[in-house]
Write a protein that holds these residues in place. Structure first.
Motif, mmCIF file in Angstrom:
data_model
loop_
_atom_site.group_PDB
_atom_site.id
_atom_site.type_symbol
_atom_site.label_atom_id
_atom_site.label_comp_id
_atom_site.label_asym_id
_atom_site.label_seq_id
_atom_site.Cartn_x
_atom_site.Cartn_y
_atom_site.Cartn_z
ATOM 1 N N GLY A 123 46.600 35.719 28.525
ATOM 2 C CA GLY A 123 45.313 36.116 29.078
ATOM 3 C C GLY A 123 44.467 34.916 29.474
ATOM 4 N N VAL A 164 43.404 33.622 33.225
ATOM 5 C CA VAL A 164 42.011 33.471 33.645
ATOM 6 C C VAL A 164 41.859 32.139 34.367
ATOM 7 N N TYR A 184 35.579 41.446 34.659
ATOM 8 C CA TYR A 184 36.536 42.426 35.194
ATOM 9 C C TYR A 184 37.574 42.804 34.137
ATOM 10 N N TYR A 185 38.083 41.814 33.404
ATOM 11 C CA TYR A 185 39.100 42.069 32.382
ATOM 12 C C TYR A 185 38.594 43.044 31.325
ATOM 13 N N THR A 231 40.472 46.529 30.669
ATOM 14 C CA THR A 231 41.085 46.715 29.352
ATOM 15 C C THR A 231 40.621 48.014 28.698
ATOM 16 N N ILE A 249 45.534 37.768 37.864
ATOM 17 C CA ILE A 249 44.441 38.658 37.482
ATOM 18 C C ILE A 249 44.982 39.999 37.015
ATOM 19 N N GLY A 258 46.689 39.312 33.662
ATOM 20 C CA GLY A 258 45.769 38.922 32.600
ATOM 21 C C GLY A 258 45.086 40.119 31.974
ATOM 22 N N ASP A 259 44.633 41.067 32.820
ATOM 23 C CA ASP A 259 43.952 42.229 32.252
ATOM 24 C C ASP A 259 44.913 43.098 31.443
ATOM 25 N N ARG A 274 44.953 44.280 27.587
ATOM 26 C CA ARG A 274 45.155 45.708 27.299
ATOM 27 C C ARG A 274 46.286 45.881 26.282
#
Length: 484
Positions: A139, A143, A170-171, A175, A331, A334-335, A339
């Motif tokens: 993650g 970023v 945004y993440y 999530t 991106i 990463g999210d 999650r």
């Protein structure tokens, strides 16, 4: 160019041949209800169609790995093509398929729960901590890398700290939201952008006649470059990546039927391998060899290579779109890393995720730790991520091998790549400066002995599980009417 084209062709053929073989070994059950129906909760367990699941899976597993990793791997020359092709077909895609399908058979369970069930209860705590650490590293890396790419794309007109903050915000939303609200709705389009931009770079490499180097006996082992085991930790995504084992349960919880698994899990790993081949070829051919590539890497890192390749081959407008496609990669991984971390912690402590508040108090500390991680030197962070990534892949392959061993099926399809990478993982950490700093002879000896001991322990554990008649899957017979 012949080496490159043959490699891509082998990847495609591998999907239709070895992928089908792995599917037959596993033994799909078309009529068996999947967790998307059995455990449907409107948050993480939501039935989605194969096209959506495939494109989301591709974005989930990709990150910058199949771009940045092959760019760095290009420094080794055409030997990188061998690892991408062989690793993807016989290790990475097998890894992704087995973890996805075994998760489907076990209520969409994540790797720590699967390791606990098949490798022993103590492994649950070890793998849980390991997986959370890996996901936090992923993650954080995902970023930092898109932030640096955006910073380069807009010529530094916006402070990188502001970009980092925007990505984190945004993440948090991605999530916490139900999987079909953001991920299920928008990621298929992002997946299409990724595929089109990669295809554009690949097509222009062929159209312009770029001097992609051929594999020969003389460049099989580049001078002053210890290929083994370093190449396996330079190119991870695109060949073999344990991060994928943390991502597949997201889609194992949204898959409608088991026969879709080969396209979703095995097939999307093959697609990632093709993307890796394209970027490795571009990095090898457009900068006058390793010296020129090293210079641009020293000046701006892999992000500078991405920008240069995209604009050189596609022009300013299409090249910018290609860079945006690469920005989307980290991106959208990463999210899902955050999650997955939320889902693993919730699963570990048996915390229902129906309420937003239950998701929030798990997720926010993860983001706080990641903010701290962004202050660590990126190169050091990447090295730890690479090792943790491949160590997790070994665990996942051994889970797959144990499942097949207990089922008295061909477990060698997972055990052979798992044992091979186990030697590499132990050898690397014994030699590396981030590890024990031992000499190569000592490290190789330790790697071979350590792997041999652990393989013996695998068979002992497998025989115990066979004697216990361990159930391989959760009984869902009571839910057949609901699933239909």
């Amino acid at each position: 160019m012949i080496t490159f084209m043959v490699g891509v062709a082998l990847l495609i053929v591998g999907y239709f041949t070895y992928g089908k073989f792995v599917e037959r070994v596993f033994g799909v059950k078309d009529a068996r209800p999947t967790p998307a129906y059995v455990n449907q909760d409107g948050v993480d367990y939501v039935p989605m169609n194969t096209r959506k699941n495939s494109l989301i899976q591709l974005l989930n597993i990709a990150g910058t790995g199949p771009v940045f990793g092959p760019i760095l791997g290009a420094l080794y020359g055409p030997v990188a093509f061998i690892w991408i092709v062989v690793g993807c077909i016989f290790a990475g895609a097998v890894h992704d398929y087995l973890t996805g399908m075994i998760s489907i058979r076990n209520k969409g369970a994540h790797l720590p729960a699967l390791a606990s069930k098949f490798l022993g209860g103590a492994m649950k705590h070890v793998v849980n901590a390991f997986a959370i650490l890996l996901l936090l590293l992923v993650g954080t890396v995902f970023v930092s890398t898109p932030a640096s790419l955006i910073h380069l794309l807009i010529d530094g007109r916006v402070a990188i700290g502001f970009i980092l903050a925007a990505i984190f915000i945004y993440y948090i939303f991605a999530t916490l939201m139900p999987v079909d609200k953001i991920i299920g709705r928008f990621y298929p389009y992002f997946g299409a952008i990724l595929l089109l931009s990669s295809a554009g770079v690949g097509a222009m490499l062929l159209f312009t006649g770029a001097p992609i180097p051929e594999l020969t006996l003389s460049n099989l082992h580049p001078d002053n470059a210890p290929v083994l085991p370093l190449l396996f930790f330079t190119i991870t995504c695109g060949a073999l990546s344990g991060f994928h084992a943390t991502q597949t349960p997201i889609i194992s919880r949204t898959t409608k039927a088991e026969p879709q698994g080969r396209k979703i899990f095995y097939g999307m790993m093959i697609a990632e391998g093709i993307i890796a081949m394209i970027w490795a070829a571009a990095a090898m051919s457009l900068f006058n060899g390793p010296v020129g590539l090293n210079e641009i890497l020293a000046a701006g890192g892999p992000g500078a290579v991405v920008t240069e390749v995209s604009t050189l081959l596609l022009g300013s407008v299409a090249g910018t779109l290609a860079v945006i496609g690469v920005i989307v990669l980290p991106i959208t991984s990463g999210d899902t890393a955050f999650r997955s971390a939320r889902m693993i912690i919730a699963e570990y402590f048996s915390i229902a995720q129906k309420k937003v508040s239950s998701r929030l108090w798990i997720a926010l500390p993860l983001f706080a730790i990641s903010v701290v991680f962004t202050q660590i030197d990126f190169n050091l962070l990447w090295r730890y991520f690479s090792w943790a990534n491949q160590a997790t892949a070994v665990i996942a392959l051994f889970v797959g091998a144990m499942y097949l061993y207990i089922a008295r099926k061909n477990y060698f399809i997972a055990l052979i790549p798992g044992a091979f990478m186990l030697v590499m993982v132990i050898t690397y950490i014994l030699n590396a400066q981030i590890g024990f700093g031992l000499s190569w002879p000592v490290a190789w000896t330790g790697g071979i002995i350590g792997a041999t001991v652990l393989v013996v322990m695998f068979f002992r554990q497998g025989n115990k599980q066979r004697e216990r008649n361990l159930p391989l899957e959760v009984d869902v017979s009571d839910y057949e009417e609901k699933a239909s």
